[in-house]
Motif scaffolding. Structure first.
Motif, short mmCIF file in Angstrom:
data_model
loop_
_atom_site.label_atom_id
_atom_site.label_comp_id
_atom_site.label_asym_id
_atom_site.label_seq_id
_atom_site.Cartn_x
_atom_site.Cartn_y
_atom_site.Cartn_z
N GLU A 168 52.93 13.13 43.00
CA GLU A 168 52.18 14.43 42.98
C GLU A 168 53.04 15.52 43.03
O GLU A 168 53.58 15.86 44.22
N ILE A 169 53.60 16.20 41.80
CA ILE A 169 54.41 17.27 42.04
C ILE A 169 53.53 18.53 41.66
O ILE A 169 53.05 18.46 40.51
N ARG A 170 53.47 19.41 42.41
CA ARG A 170 52.65 20.74 42.26
C ARG A 170 53.41 21.82 42.56
O ARG A 170 54.03 22.01 43.52
N VAL A 171 53.82 22.83 41.32
CA VAL A 171 54.60 23.83 41.63
C VAL A 171 53.98 24.98 41.99
O VAL A 171 53.02 25.74 41.37
N GLY A 172 53.68 25.21 43.60
CA GLY A 172 53.02 26.33 44.02
C GLY A 172 51.34 26.18 43.63
O GLY A 172 50.82 25.04 43.50
N SER A 173 50.76 27.25 43.23
CA SER A 173 49.65 27.20 42.75
C SER A 173 49.49 27.27 41.29
O SER A 173 48.50 27.03 40.66
N LEU A 174 50.88 27.17 40.59
CA LEU A 174 51.00 27.43 39.11
C LEU A 174 50.15 26.16 38.43
O LEU A 174 49.57 26.13 37.63
N THR A 175 50.45 24.92 39.22
CA THR A 175 49.64 23.54 38.73
C THR A 175 48.32 23.88 38.39
O THR A 175 47.53 23.38 37.42
N LEU A 207 39.91 35.81 26.58
CA LEU A 207 38.54 35.47 26.98
C LEU A 207 37.85 36.27 26.09
O LEU A 207 37.91 37.48 25.64
N LYS A 208 36.56 35.60 25.67
CA LYS A 208 35.61 36.02 24.69
C LYS A 208 34.75 37.06 25.18
O LYS A 208 35.10 38.30 24.84
N ASP A 209 33.76 36.90 26.19
CA ASP A 209 32.96 37.87 26.66
C ASP A 209 33.03 38.27 28.15
O ASP A 209 33.53 37.40 28.84
N PRO A 210 32.47 39.41 28.54
CA PRO A 210 32.66 39.76 29.83
C PRO A 210 31.99 38.65 30.80
O PRO A 210 30.98 38.03 30.29
N ALA A 211 32.49 38.09 31.67
CA ALA A 211 32.13 36.97 32.44
C ALA A 211 32.55 37.16 33.94
O ALA A 211 33.67 37.65 34.21
N THR A 212 31.97 36.28 34.84
CA THR A 212 32.46 36.06 36.18
C THR A 212 32.87 34.76 36.43
O THR A 212 32.43 33.76 36.02
N PHE A 213 34.11 34.70 37.18
CA PHE A 213 34.77 33.28 37.30
C PHE A 213 34.87 33.41 38.91
O PHE A 213 34.94 34.20 39.66
N ILE A 214 35.16 32.06 39.47
CA ILE A 214 35.30 31.65 40.77
C ILE A 214 36.82 31.37 40.66
O ILE A 214 37.27 30.35 39.79
N VAL A 215 37.68 31.81 42.04
CA VAL A 215 38.88 31.73 41.77
C VAL A 215 39.33 31.21 43.45
O VAL A 215 38.81 31.66 44.18
N SER A 216 39.76 30.02 43.47
CA SER A 216 39.92 29.50 44.68
C SER A 216 41.37 29.81 45.11
O SER A 216 42.26 30.54 44.43
N ASP A 217 41.89 29.62 46.53
CA ASP A 217 42.89 30.19 47.20
C ASP A 217 44.06 29.54 46.45
O ASP A 217 45.19 30.16 46.41
N ASN A 218 44.11 28.33 45.73
CA ASN A 218 45.10 27.89 44.86
C ASN A 218 45.20 28.25 43.15
O ASN A 218 45.89 27.56 42.56
N LEU A 219 44.21 29.24 43.12
CA LEU A 219 44.16 29.83 41.63
C LEU A 219 43.58 28.87 40.90
O LEU A 219 43.78 28.89 39.59
N GLU A 220 42.74 28.00 41.40
CA GLU A 220 41.97 27.22 40.43
C GLU A 220 40.85 28.01 39.97
O GLU A 220 39.98 28.47 40.88
N VAL A 221 40.64 28.25 38.68
CA VAL A 221 39.63 29.02 37.98
C VAL A 221 38.41 28.43 37.38
O VAL A 221 38.69 27.24 36.44
N THR A 222 37.24 28.64 37.76
CA THR A 222 36.24 27.82 37.28
C THR A 222 35.11 28.98 36.62
O THR A 222 34.94 30.19 37.25
N ALA A 223 34.38 28.94 35.72
CA ALA A 223 33.30 29.63 35.31
C ALA A 223 32.29 30.03 36.48
O ALA A 223 31.77 28.82 36.79
N SER A 224 31.98 31.03 36.81
CA SER A 224 30.93 31.09 37.92
C SER A 224 29.54 30.59 37.35
O SER A 224 29.00 30.93 36.42
#
Length: 410
Positions: A71-78, A334-351
């Protein structure tokens, strides 16, 4: 049938191999269980220096594809990279943009294809030869990746600084370096101060970059009043001073996604990061020293390694981290204006439209939540970029650093 088999075998014989392994001679202090130094020719150093031409997206991809059972994770980049992989293509303004982020290519493939080992699996080798450093040059490489040319005076000074009194007391080993070994060395270099020792002597597996602090400092709770830059809404657990997540418009997510297109050398150039105690910092500084002493092939090579440009086909989505000069207009991943949820480790999901459901998944009572805002612009973006590579709690690390730099007023 025999004729077809003959054609297949003939084709295999003439195919260009994906790598031409190079060798590294290492000197090990068995009592200290430590690689004291290594001796290498220019082809090995060329490949080391090529690390800085790799976009961060390639590094994230290598950490995943090469990890196997590790399990190699480079900071929040992964996590950021995985978010792009998992995000539905319908969110992107062009079908090619997701692929640009998932499979980025750097700006100088024609040069790096001359390396004996290339770290972008989509390429084939071209002709081999000296790429960055001059022909017929030998180097001493310390375990923390300081690279110096083999000359009598510098070698004696370096060996004395390493505490090597008698080279004959060290065990000499010859290590074969191909694609797998170089990727391992890259990962160790990102995550430790002694990558050669870990690689050669089998150190414990690198699990992730350091988490500097997963708790928000007191001063980090001051909200921003600036309306000039991109505003990000933070949801914080008050009792534990813990950042739960951020809610952001698509422009902030564009900034995060653009990190994947930035070459590693430009990361150092943009963040002015001389303080990170990683071996790659030593390697980066070695390029400057060798350039000043005329061991690199040209001044252009030095500049290409220290601050490489983003590939021309990558859209310029923000002017907060501009490396290719001013742009007449900005394009969008990204295509249209939208809102996203970003976690502390920069995991991005569509809101989700269902805000109540989103709050429920955080597992914290609403009464223990606090809503804050932070403004991010040209001064703040490099701090966030640095946190992305160095911390698995990138947003918390970013906010604490920002608070320190602004004397507690974010």
């Amino acid at each position: 049938m025999l004729y077809i088999l003959f054609l297949v075998l003939s084709r295999l014989d003439t195919m260009e191999p994906k790598e031409k392994p190079v060798q590294l001679k290492v000197y090990v202090d068995k009592k200290k269980t430590k690689v004291m130094f290594a001796e290498a020719e220019e082809d090995f150093v060329d490949i080391l220096f090529s690390f800085f031409t790799l976009p961060l997206g390639i590094i994230a991809r290598l950490s995943k594809s090469h990890a196997d059972s590790k399990e190699i994770r480079v900071g929040s980049l992964t996590s950021l990279y995985e978010s792009v992989v998992n995000l539905n293509a319908e969110h992107f303004s062009d079908k090619s943009y997701k692929d640009i982020l998932v499979n980025p290519v750097h700006k100088s493939p024609s040069i790096c294809q001359n390396l004996k080992v290339i770290l972008d699996e989509s390429w084939s080798l071209s002709k081999s030869g000296a790429v960055f450093v001059k022909n017929k040059t030998k180097f001493i490489i310390t375990e923390d990746l300081n690279v110096v040319p083999v000359k009598l005076n510098t070698s004696i000074v370096l060996l004395n600084s390493l505490g090597v009194e008698n080279i004959n007391m060290l065990e000499e080993r010859t290590i074969r370096f191909g694609f797998e070994e170089y990727v391992d060395l890259l990962m160790w270099s990102l995550l430790t101060n002694n990558p050669l020792t870990n690689l050669v002597l089998g150190g414990s597996k690198p699990c992730s970059s350091c988490v500097t602090n997963s708790i928000l400092s007191n001063s980090a709770f001051i909200s921003s009043n600036s309306g000039k830059n991109q505003t990000v809404t933070l949801i914080v657990q008050k009792s534990k001073k813990k950042l739960l997540c951020a809610e952001a418009e698509d422009l902030f997510v564009e900034l995060l996604f653009s990190f994947l297109t930035i070459p590693l050398g430009s990361f150092f150039c943009l963040t002015k990061d001389d303080s990170t105690p990683l071996a790659l910092t030593n390697l980066y500084n070695s390029i400057s020293c060798l350039g000043e002493r005329k061991y690199l092939r040209s001044e252009d090579v030095k500049n290409m390694l220290l601050c490489p440009k983003v590939a021309g086909y990558c859209p310029e989505v923000t002017d907060f981290l501009s490396m290719n000069g001013p742009k007449s207009y900005l394009r969008r991943f990204l295509k249209d204006p939208a809102t996203f949820i970003v976690s502390d480790n920069l995991e991005v999901t569509a809101s989700s439209i269902d805000t109540i459901s989103t709050l429920n998944t955080l597992g914290v009572s609403v009464g223990d939540m606090e809503v804050l805002e932070v403004s991010i612009g040209e001064k703040e973006a490099p701090l966030l970029l640095k946190a992305c590579l160095s911390s698995t709690s990138a947003l918390t690390d970013f906010l604490n650093t920002l608070s320190e730099k602004t004397n507690g007023s974010i």
